[in-house]
Scaffold this motif. Structure first.
Motif, PDB file in Angstrom:
ATOM      1  N   ILE A  19      67.332  72.497  78.964  1.00  0.00           N
ATOM      2  CA  ILE A  19      66.134  71.831  79.465  1.00  0.00           C
ATOM      3  C   ILE A  19      64.951  72.689  79.036  1.00  0.00           C
ATOM      4  O   ILE A  19      64.887  73.876  79.370  1.00  0.00           O
ATOM      5  CB  ILE A  19      66.162  71.665  80.994  1.00  0.00           C
ATOM      6  CG1 ILE A  19      67.328  70.773  81.397  1.00  0.00           C
ATOM      7  CG2 ILE A  19      64.830  71.097  81.491  1.00  0.00           C
ATOM      8  CD1 ILE A  19      67.545  70.674  82.892  1.00  0.00           C
ATOM      9  N   SER A  36      69.995  67.864  74.802  1.00  0.00           N
ATOM     10  CA  SER A  36      68.963  68.605  75.523  1.00  0.00           C
ATOM     11  C   SER A  36      67.893  67.662  76.040  1.00  0.00           C
ATOM     12  O   SER A  36      67.702  66.567  75.515  1.00  0.00           O
ATOM     13  CB  SER A  36      68.318  69.653  74.605  1.00  0.00           C
ATOM     14  OG  SER A  36      69.266  70.618  74.217  1.00  0.00           O
ATOM     15  N   LYS A  37      67.192  68.124  77.064  1.00  0.00           N
ATOM     16  CA  LYS A  37      66.053  67.379  77.596  1.00  0.00           C
ATOM     17  C   LYS A  37      64.808  68.214  77.322  1.00  0.00           C
ATOM     18  O   LYS A  37      64.694  69.342  77.796  1.00  0.00           O
ATOM     19  CB  LYS A  37      66.210  67.125  79.088  1.00  0.00           C
ATOM     20  CG  LYS A  37      65.070  66.312  79.643  1.00  0.00           C
ATOM     21  CD  LYS A  37      65.285  65.917  81.076  1.00  0.00           C
ATOM     22  CE  LYS A  37      64.119  65.048  81.527  1.00  0.00           C
ATOM     23  NZ  LYS A  37      64.310  64.559  82.874  1.00  0.00           N
ATOM     24  N   THR A  39      60.538  68.240  77.288  1.00  0.00           N
ATOM     25  CA  THR A  39      59.323  67.613  77.794  1.00  0.00           C
ATOM     26  C   THR A  39      58.122  68.437  77.338  1.00  0.00           C
ATOM     27  O   THR A  39      58.135  69.662  77.448  1.00  0.00           O
ATOM     28  CB  THR A  39      59.340  67.564  79.337  1.00  0.00           C
ATOM     29  OG1 THR A  39      60.530  66.904  79.757  1.00  0.00           O
ATOM     30  CG2 THR A  39      58.130  66.821  79.876  1.00  0.00           C
ATOM     31  N   GLY A  53      70.611  63.397  74.266  1.00  0.00           N
ATOM     32  CA  GLY A  53      69.537  63.941  75.077  1.00  0.00           C
ATOM     33  C   GLY A  53      68.291  63.088  75.043  1.00  0.00           C
ATOM     34  O   GLY A  53      68.290  61.944  74.592  1.00  0.00           O
ATOM     35  N   GLU A  54      67.219  63.710  75.520  1.00  0.00           N
ATOM     36  CA  GLU A  54      65.964  62.986  75.701  1.00  0.00           C
ATOM     37  C   GLU A  54      64.793  63.873  75.315  1.00  0.00           C
ATOM     38  O   GLU A  54      64.751  65.047  75.665  1.00  0.00           O
ATOM     39  CB  GLU A  54      65.852  62.567  77.162  1.00  0.00           C
ATOM     40  CG  GLU A  54      64.632  61.760  77.494  1.00  0.00           C
ATOM     41  CD  GLU A  54      64.638  61.299  78.946  1.00  0.00           C
ATOM     42  OE1 GLU A  54      63.549  61.023  79.458  1.00  0.00           O
ATOM     43  OE2 GLU A  54      65.725  61.215  79.552  1.00  0.00           O
ATOM     44  N   ASN A  56      60.567  63.806  75.515  1.00  0.00           N
ATOM     45  CA  ASN A  56      59.450  63.114  76.158  1.00  0.00           C
ATOM     46  C   ASN A  56      58.168  63.904  75.919  1.00  0.00           C
ATOM     47  O   ASN A  56      58.061  65.053  76.353  1.00  0.00           O
ATOM     48  CB  ASN A  56      59.727  62.978  77.656  1.00  0.00           C
ATOM     49  CG  ASN A  56      58.745  62.074  78.342  1.00  0.00           C
ATOM     50  OD1 ASN A  56      57.623  61.912  77.889  1.00  0.00           O
ATOM     51  ND2 ASN A  56      59.157  61.503  79.449  1.00  0.00           N
ATOM     52  N   THR A  74      70.513  58.941  72.497  1.00  0.00           N
ATOM     53  CA  THR A  74      69.326  59.736  72.191  1.00  0.00           C
ATOM     54  C   THR A  74      68.104  58.903  72.538  1.00  0.00           C
ATOM     55  O   THR A  74      67.991  57.752  72.112  1.00  0.00           O
ATOM     56  CB  THR A  74      69.304  60.112  70.697  1.00  0.00           C
ATOM     57  OG1 THR A  74      70.539  60.751  70.356  1.00  0.00           O
ATOM     58  CG2 THR A  74      68.148  61.029  70.376  1.00  0.00           C
TER      59      THR A  74
END
Length: 126
Positions: A19, A36-37, A39, A53-54, A56, A74
């Protein structure tokens, strides 16, 4: 909470089951991201691949390759920017731009996703 108004970038070579959050930009310099995330309050730059994962960002997302041939989930999401894929984006990747959804249904080459008209996601091939 004390650092919310401080502009901070994150630089890493790669991420695996991680993260990552930054108030400004995130830079993934080498291999890429796996499950993984990520941001960012600014832009996200991935010099490799994002598989699973994401991601953002409030700004732009620039990535070499997104998704996988096996269809790992994804998600690429930006609230106000564009998403630029330099190499390939695979079937199964989900793209959100300004709360507009686009599910990728086939492998695409270099492409930019945008939402300039506020209605639907536009696709521009490079």
């Amino acid at each position: 909470m004390q650092l919310q108004n401080v502009s901070a970038d994150v630089y890493v070579d790669y991420s695996f089951n991680s993260i990552i959050a930054a108030t400004n930009n995130v830079y993934i310099a080498d291999k890429g991201c796996f499950n993984s995330k990520i941001t960012a309050g600014g832009n996200i730059y991935i010099n490799g691949i994002i598989r699973g994962g994401e991601v953002n960002a409030k700004g732009n997302i620039l990535v070499k390759e997104a998704g996988s041939e096996t269809g790992s989930k994804t998600i690429l999401q930006t609230s106000s920017g564009k998403i630029k894929i330099f190499n390939k984006i695979y079937d199964g990747v989900v793209v959100y731009i300004n709360n507009r959804l686009l599910k990728i249904t086939g492998t695409m080459g270099p492409v930019i996703f945008s939402n300039d008209d506020g209605e639907q996601v536009q696709i521009k091939y490079l």
